[in-house]
Design a protein around this motif. Structure first.
Motif, PDB file in Angstrom:
ATOM      1  N   THR A  29       0.832  -1.197   0.000  1.00 53.38           N
ATOM      2  CA  THR A  29       0.000   0.000   0.000  1.00 53.38           C
ATOM      3  C   THR A  29       0.871   1.253   0.000  1.00 53.38           C
ATOM      4  N   ALA A  30       1.951   1.228   0.790  1.00 49.66           N
ATOM      5  CA  ALA A  30       2.859   2.380   0.826  1.00 49.66           C
ATOM      6  C   ALA A  30       3.561   2.570  -0.512  1.00 49.66           C
ATOM      7  N   VAL A  31       3.926   1.474  -1.168  1.00 46.38           N
ATOM      8  CA  VAL A  31       4.560   1.564  -2.479  1.00 46.38           C
ATOM      9  C   VAL A  31       3.619   2.217  -3.495  1.00 46.38           C
ATOM     10  N   LEU A  32       2.332   1.878  -3.414  1.00 42.67           N
ATOM     11  CA  LEU A  32       1.355   2.392  -4.382  1.00 42.67           C
ATOM     12  C   LEU A  32       0.803   3.769  -4.007  1.00 42.67           C
ATOM     13  N   ASP A  33       1.094   4.237  -2.812  1.00 39.40           N
ATOM     14  CA  ASP A  33       0.538   5.497  -2.336  1.00 39.40           C
ATOM     15  C   ASP A  33       0.933   6.656  -3.254  1.00 39.40           C
ATOM     16  N   GLY A  34      -0.067   7.350  -3.756  1.00 40.89           N
ATOM     17  CA  GLY A  34       0.182   8.526  -4.579  1.00 40.89           C
ATOM     18  C   GLY A  34       0.605   8.241  -6.000  1.00 40.89           C
ATOM     19  N   VAL A  35       0.629   6.980  -6.427  1.00 42.57           N
ATOM     20  CA  VAL A  35       1.024   6.642  -7.802  1.00 42.57           C
ATOM     21  C   VAL A  35      -0.127   6.984  -8.739  1.00 42.57           C
ATOM     22  N   ALA A  40       2.588   2.836 -16.351  1.00 46.05           N
ATOM     23  CA  ALA A  40       4.032   2.637 -16.444  1.00 46.05           C
ATOM     24  C   ALA A  40       4.350   1.145 -16.464  1.00 46.05           C
ATOM     25  N   ALA A  41       5.408   0.796 -17.173  1.00 47.84           N
ATOM     26  CA  ALA A  41       5.784  -0.613 -17.324  1.00 47.84           C
ATOM     27  C   ALA A  41       6.448  -1.143 -16.061  1.00 47.84           C
ATOM     28  N   VAL A  42       6.227  -2.403 -15.778  1.00 43.89           N
ATOM     29  CA  VAL A  42       6.935  -3.105 -14.709  1.00 43.89           C
ATOM     30  C   VAL A  42       8.194  -3.712 -15.312  1.00 43.89           C
ATOM     31  N   PRO A  43       9.384  -3.401 -14.791  1.00 42.90           N
ATOM     32  CA  PRO A  43      10.616  -3.949 -15.357  1.00 42.90           C
ATOM     33  C   PRO A  43      10.594  -5.476 -15.421  1.00 42.90           C
ATOM     34  N   LEU A 152       6.400  -4.098  -8.170  1.00 43.21           N
ATOM     35  CA  LEU A 152       5.786  -2.772  -8.082  1.00 43.21           C
ATOM     36  C   LEU A 152       6.763  -1.744  -7.529  1.00 43.21           C
ATOM     37  N   ALA A 153       7.530  -2.139  -6.516  1.00 39.22           N
ATOM     38  CA  ALA A 153       8.503  -1.215  -5.931  1.00 39.22           C
ATOM     39  C   ALA A 153       9.551  -0.802  -6.954  1.00 39.22           C
ATOM     40  N   ARG A 154      10.028  -1.753  -7.739  1.00 37.90           N
ATOM     41  CA  ARG A 154      11.003  -1.417  -8.792  1.00 37.90           C
ATOM     42  C   ARG A 154      10.384  -0.486  -9.822  1.00 37.90           C
ATOM     43  N   ALA A 155       9.127  -0.758 -10.171  1.00 37.02           N
ATOM     44  CA  ALA A 155       8.488   0.030 -11.221  1.00 37.02           C
ATOM     45  C   ALA A 155       8.327   1.493 -10.818  1.00 37.02           C
TER      46      ALA A 155
END
Length: 273
Positions: A29-35, A40-43, A152-155
């Motif tokens: 949830t923190a990773v996605l916050d404000g995205v 955008a592509a996931v590496p 997701l974190a990398r992306a």
């Protein structure tokens, strides 16, 4: 810390495992916050951020349904069938916004953890990779969340949430799944005994003979090859997120024993589902 010493069992689910599931959902949830840009592509993936998050939300719902005893067929365990099931489920689910998906990921992870903790008895849930004890299903849930949480974190260029303690809780699922995801072509004709040791953690054994793979929660007796590996690298390699040769070059993997040359061969014996 030894995993057995950390188990505070409530129902069928060790409390430490339940805590790891809830914390990982919170971290995603923190990773996605404000995205805002979920296109955008996931590496290293064909998915976008929105598609990866949607898949994770749907997978958490699937596992929560399994935990409460619902029948949810989803492929037949092969990588091809799972990929087809993933594509079908994403096509039928339109949500791609970060905030609603993060809420669903958390809600369904907590629903699954609650159901698994409350049910100590009953038939083993039938998962996409076969029947699993409830504690192994919880380990599966955590492993799956960590893999896609890492993506997701990398992306979005934020820190990932994989650490040694959480990897320890993934091991029961990985040991359960390894025979099912062995590559028959790669294991054919190979006879070998491996011990896999996680730095600062536990160890397990893998024996190959006549194409069959046997995994034990204890080290192999007189192994041909012992692999000492960083826990985070171990999980990322197991999930197909890190090149084994890169991990070796970084000093994250060390093979030794009577046949150390078997070490670099080990990751290629399995196909990440």
């Amino acid at each position: 810390m030894d995993q057995a010493a950390r188990q505070d069992v409530h129902g069928a689910l060790p409390a430490g495992l339940g805590q790891a599931i809830r914390q990982t959902a919170a971290d995603i949830t923190a990773v996605l916050d404000g995205v805002a840009d979920t296109d955008a592509a996931v590496p290293g993936s064909l998915w976008t951020v929105g598609e990866a998050a949607a898949h994770l939300a749907l997978a958490n719902e699937l596992m929560a349904d399994l935990a409460v005893g619902r029948d949810r067929p989803y492929g037949n365990g092969t990588p091809q069938s799972l990929a087809a099931a993933n594509a079908e489920s994403l096509a039928a689910f339109a949500e791609r916004r970060a905030a609603p998906l993060a809420a669903m990921i958390t809600e369904q992870a907590e629903r699954c953890a609650d159901a698994l903790a409350a049910a100590a008895d009953g038939p083993a849930p039938v998962t996409p990779l076969g029947p699993m004890d409830r504690s192994v299903l919880a380990s599966y849930l955590l492993t799956h969340m960590l893999g896609h949480g890492y993506d997701l974190a990398r992306a979005v260029r934020r820190p990932h949430m994989i650490d040694a303690e959480r990897v320890a809780w993934c091991v029961p699922f990985l040991l359960s799944a390894m025979p099912a995801v062995a590559d028959g072509t790669a294991t054919a004709g190979l006879t070998a005994r491996y011990t896999i040791r996680l730095r600062g953690g536990g160890a397990f054994g893998v024996t190959l003979a006549d194409g069959a793979v046997r995994v034990t929660p204890e080290p192999s007796d007189r192994p041909d090859c012992t692999i000492l590996i960083d826990p985070v690298a171990f999980l990322l390699i197991a999930l197909g997120r890190r090149n084994p040769w890169l991990a070796i070059a970084r000093g994250q993997v060390l093979a030794y024993g009577r046949k150390p040359w078997l070490g670099p061969r080990f990751p290629a014996l399995f196909v990440a589902p």
